[in-house]
Design a protein around this motif. Structure first.
Motif, PDB file in Angstrom:
ATOM      1  N   ASP A 119       5.287   5.538  -2.205  1.00 36.94           N
ATOM      2  CA  ASP A 119       6.793   6.066  -1.757  1.00 36.94           C
ATOM      3  C   ASP A 119       6.839   6.526  -0.353  1.00 36.94           C
ATOM      4  OD1 ASP A 119       8.838   8.933  -3.664  1.00 36.94           O
ATOM      5  OD2 ASP A 119       9.282   7.120  -2.276  1.00 36.94           O
ATOM      6  N   ASP A 172       2.723   9.589   8.807  1.00 41.74           N
ATOM      7  CA  ASP A 172       1.607  10.859   8.387  1.00 41.74           C
ATOM      8  C   ASP A 172       1.900  10.518   6.802  1.00 41.74           C
ATOM      9  OD1 ASP A 172      -0.128  12.399   8.037  1.00 41.74           O
ATOM     10  OD2 ASP A 172       1.218  14.440   8.292  1.00 41.74           O
ATOM     11  N   THR A 173       0.531  10.870   6.163  1.00 41.19           N
ATOM     12  CA  THR A 173       0.533  10.716   4.581  1.00 41.19           C
ATOM     13  C   THR A 173       0.538  11.811   3.931  1.00 41.19           C
ATOM     14  OG1 THR A 173      -1.845  10.188   4.688  1.00 41.19           O
ATOM     15  CG2 THR A 173      -0.490   8.368   5.012  1.00 41.19           C
ATOM     16  N   VAL A 174       0.784  11.732   2.455  1.00 43.49           N
ATOM     17  CA  VAL A 174       0.841  12.811   1.723  1.00 43.49           C
ATOM     18  C   VAL A 174       0.784  12.358   0.228  1.00 43.49           C
ATOM     19  CG1 VAL A 174       2.225  14.482   3.101  1.00 43.49           C
ATOM     20  CG2 VAL A 174       3.223  12.755   1.345  1.00 43.49           C
ATOM     21  N   ALA A 175       0.158  13.542  -0.509  1.00 44.41           N
ATOM     22  CA  ALA A 175      -0.100  12.889  -1.957  1.00 44.41           C
ATOM     23  C   ALA A 175       1.336  12.784  -2.594  1.00 44.41           C
ATOM     24  CB  ALA A 175      -0.879  13.973  -2.796  1.00 44.41           C
ATOM     25  N   GLU A 176       2.251  13.878  -2.297  1.00 43.82           N
ATOM     26  CA  GLU A 176       3.593  13.788  -2.743  1.00 43.82           C
ATOM     27  C   GLU A 176       4.566  14.289  -1.835  1.00 43.82           C
ATOM     28  OE1 GLU A 176       5.559  16.111  -6.843  1.00 43.82           O
ATOM     29  OE2 GLU A 176       3.519  16.410  -6.152  1.00 43.82           O
ATOM     30  N   ASP A 211       0.826  -1.198   0.058  1.00 46.99           N
ATOM     31  CA  ASP A 211       0.148   0.061  -0.170  1.00 46.99           C
ATOM     32  C   ASP A 211       0.882   1.128  -0.074  1.00 46.99           C
ATOM     33  OD1 ASP A 211      -2.547  -1.479   2.233  1.00 46.99           O
ATOM     34  OD2 ASP A 211      -2.407  -1.466   0.104  1.00 46.99           O
ATOM     35  N   PRO A 213      -2.353   4.265  -5.122  1.00 48.98           N
ATOM     36  CA  PRO A 213      -3.814   4.949  -5.411  1.00 48.98           C
ATOM     37  C   PRO A 213      -4.820   3.854  -5.066  1.00 48.98           C
ATOM     38  CG  PRO A 213      -2.171   4.828  -7.267  1.00 48.98           C
ATOM     39  CD  PRO A 213      -1.238   4.234  -6.157  1.00 48.98           C
ATOM     40  N   VAL A 253       3.571   8.103   0.904  1.00 49.93           N
ATOM     41  CA  VAL A 253       2.698   8.493  -0.192  1.00 49.93           C
ATOM     42  C   VAL A 253       1.907   6.939  -0.555  1.00 49.93           C
ATOM     43  CG1 VAL A 253       2.502   8.955  -2.701  1.00 49.93           C
ATOM     44  CG2 VAL A 253       4.324  10.071  -1.187  1.00 49.93           C
ATOM     45  N   PRO A 254       0.557   7.095  -0.288  1.00 48.52           N
ATOM     46  CA  PRO A 254      -0.007   5.786  -0.222  1.00 48.52           C
ATOM     47  C   PRO A 254      -0.258   5.497  -1.484  1.00 48.52           C
ATOM     48  CG  PRO A 254      -1.124   7.133   1.373  1.00 48.52           C
ATOM     49  CD  PRO A 254      -0.247   7.890   0.299  1.00 48.52           C
ATOM     50  N   THR A 291      -5.084   2.859   1.724  1.00 54.32           N
ATOM     51  CA  THR A 291      -4.775   3.373   2.839  1.00 54.32           C
ATOM     52  C   THR A 291      -3.759   2.985   3.664  1.00 54.32           C
ATOM     53  OG1 THR A 291      -7.104   3.912   3.209  1.00 54.32           O
ATOM     54  CG2 THR A 291      -6.083   4.034   5.340  1.00 54.32           C
TER      55      THR A 291
END
Length: 487
Positions: free
Chosen positions: A414, A464-468, A411, A437, A434-435, A440
């Protein structure tokens, strides 16, 4: 020369070598010497000979003390392995060191057989391959020179790849001597040992006390609720701790007045911890060292620690420390630069890795990768690491190791891993993910995935998670931005 224990047993056979903290069992140097002689014979019966590499996979315990000295008696290079590592990590270390045999305990026997293949494995506990059941063989006590490699200890360095630091008898002897001149040695000294013997901080007291003729109080592992009563019962004069351990002891209660020194290393100590020690009369000695230098490079006295908070003191006897700029030129007093070390405690090199050895040394000696400066009084202050190593609870973690494992998580698309300052642990491992697509990612799922792949102390504690991922202009991960996000 012969092994140090043989000399010590001749000089002071009735002296107390070891006290086992749990039950108070005492070993004289003569009794320890007899046990070592018997164990060395059984190792010889296993086929071990002078120059062989003997692995040890166990926590701090009496059998390990005997094994340390038995390896020296046989002339074997001792290779202590970290019991907290996962099987893949241990296997990489085994591949590096050309082990001839491995001695384990009940808790590590399963993984020992998994990582060793056809190489002999014996346990100090009851099992199908118990060392005690081996038939002894005759052997001649080894004749050591100061240039002979005595111990291989692992460091992750700045690349995350396992490197075996080759420490010679001369390195260990010089370290013990220099430490004695800085900390002092008294006939009735007792060193409380609760650090793991697969780190130099745990191994050094066993070797040094044999040279000094003093006593080690042996505790299997650290627990503040157990360690503090032991300190009060056995009244040691010295102890080695990492800052996290000292913090927990102080939170539990007052340390005994018997202590002459609390050698504090393994990670930078917070200034408020040093100030609290001064206020509470704890004789703390902040120290700066490396596996590659057989432990201490510089150590502050308690008075120095209190009057110059933040210093790690002056370099030890015969140890030279240069502070150099990016070009390798010495910088003026008070100006930061890389710390470079030379002297008799500096390693012979990395076993089987001449490239890494060559890269580690420069014109002025061993490049530590650490940035610091020397004040007007010649005391050192260590500011930060040039590398991105994380030091958590006294353990070195290279973020690249953690990143490599997390990128295999189904999952995770990056990830960046950094150390975030923490009052208890020094630093906590934080992962910015970075999850993939539609996926979670949670901290629990990441930590579960790390089980069996990484040692527990390398597992992320924050996530923590981020898009990039944030990146610099050159495209590399902006690690400062990642840290700031967690702060």
């Amino acid at each position: 020369m012969n092994d140090w224990l043989a000399h010590r047993a001749d000089v002071s056979p009735e002296g107390t070598a070891i006290i086992e903290a749990t039950d108070g069992t005492e070993w004289t140097y003569s009794e320890l010497d007899s046990s070592v002689e018997e164990t060395a014979g059984k190792l010889a019966g296993l086929g071990l000979r002078e120059g062989d590499h003997l692995g040890m996979l166990m926590e701090t315990r009496m059998d390990g003390v005997v094994l340390v000295h038995a390896a020296m008696r046989l002339g074997c290079v001792l290779v202590p392995l970290n019991v907290r590592l996962a099987a893949p990590e241990l296997r990489r270390q085994v591949d590096v060191t050309d082990l001839s045999a491995l001695v384990c305990e009940a808790e590590t026997e399963s993984v020992a057989h998994e990582i060793m293949g056809e190489v002999p494995v014996v346990s100090v506990d009851s099992s199908e391959t118990t060392l005690a059941d081996r038939d002894p063989a005759a052997f001649a006590s080894a004749d050591w020179s100061r240039e002979d490699p005595q111990v291989f200890l692992f460091t992750s360095g700045t690349t995350g790849n396992p490197k075996a630091v080759a420490l010679t008898m001369g390195n260990l002897y010089a370290s013990a001597t220099a430490s004695a001149f800085r900390l002092g040695v008294l006939p009735d000294d007792r060193w409380h040992l609760c650090l793991s013997t697969y780190h130099m901080g745990g191994l050094a007291p066993l070797l040094r006390s044999t040279l000094y003729g003093t006593t080690v109080v042996l505790q299997r592992g650290f627990d503040a609720e157990e360690t503090l009563p032991f300190l009060r019962e056995y009244e040691p004069t010295g102890i080695s701790l990492v800052p996290t351990m000292l913090r927990r002891l102080l939170d539990t209660g007052d340390l005994p007045d018997s202590l002459r020194f609390v050698l504090l290393g393994g990670a930078p100590a917070r200034d408020d911890l040093i100030r609290e020690c001064a206020e509470r009369g704890v004789p703390v000695c902040p120290t700066y060292g490396m596996t590659e230098t057989a432990s201490q490079i510089a150590t502050a006295t308690p008075d120095e620690a209190a009057s110059h908070v933040g210093t790690v003191g002056r370099p030890l006897l015969f140890t030279d420390v240069a502070v150099v700029d990016e070009d390798g030129s010495p910088v003026p007093t008070g100006e930061p630069g890389e710390l470079v070390v030379s002297g008799p405690t500096v390693m012979a090199g990395y076993y089987g890795n001449p490239t890494a050895t060559e890269e580690a040394f420069g014109e002025h000696g061993l490049r530590t990768g650490d940035v610091g400066y020397r004040d007007e009084g010649g005391r050192l202050r260590v500011l930060n690491r040039r590398s991105d190593r994380i030091v958590t609870g006294g353990e070195n973690v290279h973020p690249g190791e953690v990143v490599d494992v997390l990128r295999d998580h189904p999952d995770v698309a990056d990830v960046a891993v950094v150390g975030v300052e923490d009052e208890e642990w020094g630093e906590r491992i934080a992962a910015l993910v970075v999850p993939a697509p539609g996926s979670t990612v949670t901290l629990d799922s990441v930590r579960e995935f790390c089980d069996g792949r990484l040692a527990g102390y390398k597992h992320p504690r924050l996530l923590d998670t981020v898009a990039e991922l944030p990146r610099t202009a050159s495209g590399t991960v902006d690690r400062d931005s990642v840290r700031e996000r967690f702060r």
